[in-house]
Write a protein that holds these residues in place. Structure first.
Motif, PDB file in Angstrom:
ATOM      1  N   ASP A 131      -5.192  -1.055  -5.016  1.00 51.82           N
ATOM      2  CA  ASP A 131      -6.155  -0.112  -5.004  1.00 51.82           C
ATOM      3  C   ASP A 131      -5.730   1.548  -5.494  1.00 51.82           C
ATOM      4  O   ASP A 131      -6.996   2.419  -5.737  1.00 51.82           O
ATOM      5  N   ARG A 132      -4.948   1.595  -5.110  1.00 54.92           N
ATOM      6  CA  ARG A 132      -5.071   3.798  -5.769  1.00 54.92           C
ATOM      7  C   ARG A 132      -5.073   3.584  -6.786  1.00 54.92           C
ATOM      8  O   ARG A 132      -6.451   5.017  -7.561  1.00 54.92           O
ATOM      9  N   ALA A 133      -4.899   2.523  -7.827  1.00 50.47           N
ATOM     10  CA  ALA A 133      -5.314   2.416  -9.195  1.00 50.47           C
ATOM     11  C   ALA A 133      -6.978   2.647  -9.284  1.00 50.47           C
ATOM     12  O   ALA A 133      -7.107   3.688 -10.294  1.00 50.47           O
ATOM     13  N   ILE A 134      -7.235   2.478  -8.741  1.00 54.44           N
ATOM     14  CA  ILE A 134      -8.832   1.449  -8.891  1.00 54.44           C
ATOM     15  C   ILE A 134      -9.073   3.199  -8.274  1.00 54.44           C
ATOM     16  O   ILE A 134     -10.917   3.421  -8.494  1.00 54.44           O
ATOM     17  N   HIS A 135      -9.667   3.347  -7.172  1.00 56.26           N
ATOM     18  CA  HIS A 135     -10.348   4.653  -6.455  1.00 56.26           C
ATOM     19  C   HIS A 135      -9.573   5.933  -7.762  1.00 56.26           C
ATOM     20  O   HIS A 135     -11.078   6.273  -7.754  1.00 56.26           O
ATOM     21  N   ARG A 136      -9.409   6.137  -8.086  1.00 54.20           N
ATOM     22  CA  ARG A 136      -8.709   7.264  -9.176  1.00 54.20           C
ATOM     23  C   ARG A 136      -9.909   7.197 -10.335  1.00 54.20           C
ATOM     24  O   ARG A 136     -10.351   8.285 -10.361  1.00 54.20           O
ATOM     25  N   ALA A 137      -9.807   5.615 -10.870  1.00 52.01           N
ATOM     26  CA  ALA A 137     -10.460   5.704 -11.876  1.00 52.01           C
ATOM     27  C   ALA A 137     -12.009   5.678 -11.726  1.00 52.01           C
ATOM     28  O   ALA A 137     -13.042   5.770 -12.439  1.00 52.01           O
ATOM     29  N   ALA A 138     -12.652   5.675  -9.989  1.00 51.06           N
ATOM     30  CA  ALA A 138     -14.180   5.676  -9.575  1.00 51.06           C
ATOM     31  C   ALA A 138     -13.851   6.856  -9.043  1.00 51.06           C
ATOM     32  O   ALA A 138     -15.203   7.454  -8.732  1.00 51.06           O
ATOM     33  N   GLY A 139     -12.908   8.076  -9.004  1.00 51.59           N
ATOM     34  CA  GLY A 139     -13.172   9.540  -8.722  1.00 51.59           C
ATOM     35  C   GLY A 139     -13.681   9.403  -7.332  1.00 51.59           C
ATOM     36  O   GLY A 139     -13.626  10.758  -6.807  1.00 51.59           O
ATOM     37  N   LEU A 140     -12.784   8.779  -6.463  1.00 52.85           N
ATOM     38  CA  LEU A 140     -12.498   8.764  -4.917  1.00 52.85           C
ATOM     39  C   LEU A 140     -11.293   8.920  -4.696  1.00 52.85           C
ATOM     40  O   LEU A 140      -9.952   9.063  -5.342  1.00 52.85           O
ATOM     41  N   PRO A 141     -11.243   9.744  -3.925  1.00 54.68           N
ATOM     42  CA  PRO A 141      -9.729  10.352  -2.655  1.00 54.68           C
ATOM     43  C   PRO A 141      -9.423   8.321  -2.248  1.00 54.68           C
ATOM     44  O   PRO A 141      -9.973   8.470  -2.494  1.00 54.68           O
ATOM     45  N   PRO A 142      -8.097   9.428  -2.069  1.00 51.65           N
ATOM     46  CA  PRO A 142      -7.685   7.880  -1.504  1.00 51.65           C
ATOM     47  C   PRO A 142      -7.513   7.839  -0.056  1.00 51.65           C
ATOM     48  O   PRO A 142      -8.191   8.520   0.369  1.00 51.65           O
TER      49      PRO A 142
END
Length: 227
Positions: A131-142
Motif C-alpha cells: 500500500d505504501r509503495a502504491i500510494h507513493r506512486a499515486a502521489g498520495l500521502p500515507p
C-alpha cells in the motif's frame, strides 16, 4: 532469498521491498484488478475488484468531496493486484482450521490466539508495505487513521450493496457490521457488472481524476481498449 512475483509487464516484484512506479498503476494494477473477481466468483455475473473500488471511490467523493479520501478508497485493494483476493470467509476458515488442529494437539487457547494474531499481523504487514509503495506512486500521502476509518465505512457499504445487487437472498445473516450498514448511493442506481476492459478503463479514468500526478505517465490503456 525473498518471495517475489512476476508481473504482467515482465518484471519481478519483491514483496520485501516492493517497487511500484506510476506507470504500474495502469499497466499492472488496473489490468489485474479488472480481472480479479470478488467473492471467489460466487456471483451470477463476474464482478471485479476494479469495479468495486471505483464504486467505493465515487460514493466517497460524492459524500465527502475529498479527493484524497476517495483515492484511498479507489486504491484500498490495489495490493490484491499482486497478492490476489482471499475472501474474508476463506481467511476465517483457515484460522478456524488452525485452531481445530491446535485443539487436537492440546495447545493452550492463549497460544493459539497469539499465533492467529501473529499471522494476521504478518499478512497485514505485507499488504501495508505494498500500500505504501502504491500510494507513493499515486502521489498520495500515507493513509492515516481517519482515512482507514473512512475506507472501512465505504467498504462495508459496498459489501451490503453488492449483496443486494449481485447475489440471491442470503441463507444466513452476515456479520452485524454488514447487516447494519447503509448501501452505497451509486451514481447509476444499481450495480451492473462491467467487462474487464471497461473495468480497467473506468479504474484508470477515476485514478486520473483523483490522482493527477501520475496521469501523464506511460502505461495507460489506449483509446478503444475498453470492452
Amino acid at each position: 532469498m525473498t518471495a517475489w512475483c512476476q508481473t504482467v509487464t515482465g518484471r519481478a516484484l519483491d514483496f520485501a521491498t516492493p517497487v511500484v512506479e506510476p506507470e504500474h498503476l495502469y499497466s499492472e494494477i488496473a489490468h489485474a484488478l479488472a480481472q480479479i473477481n470478488r467473492y471467489a466468483g460466487q456471483t451470477a455475473t463476474p464482478f471485479s475488484v476494479a469495479q468495486h473500488s471505483v464504486l467505493m471511490a465515487e460514493d466517497c467523493e460524492d459524500e465527502t468531496g475529498d479527493p484524497t479520501l476517495a483515492a484511498w478508497c479507489l486504491l484500498h485493494d490495489a495490493h490484491e493486484a499482486y497478492l490476489g483476493d482471499t475472501p474474508t470467509p476463506a481467511k476465517a476458515a483457515i484460522e478456524a482450521e488452525f485452531a481445530s488442529v491446535a485443539a487436537e494437539a492440546r495447545v493452550p487457547d492463549m497460544i493459539v490466539e497469539a499465533q492467529i494474531a501473529r499471522w494476521r499481523t504478518l499478512r497485514r504487514r505485507i499488504e501495508e508495505r505494498l500500500d505504501r509503495a502504491i500510494h507513493r506512486a499515486a502521489g498520495l500521502p500515507p493513509i492515516d487513521d481517519r482515512g482507514r476509518a473512512i475506507v472501512k465505512l465505504f467498504d462495508v457499504r459496498a459489501l451490503k450493496t453488492e449483496r443486494r445487487d449481485l447475489m440471491l437472498p442470503p441463507p444466513r445473516r452476515w456479520v452485524e457490521s454488514v447487516e447494519q450498514a447503509k448501501t452505497l448511493k451509486l451514481r447509476r442506481r444499481r450495480i451492473k457488472p462491467w467487462a474487464p476492459g471497461t473495468s480497467a478503463e473506468r479504474f484508470i479514468l477515476t485514478l486520473d481524476r483523483l490522482c493527477p500526478s501520475p496521469a501523464a505517465r506511460p502505461g495507460r490503456v489506449r483509446e478503444g481498449d475498453a470492452a
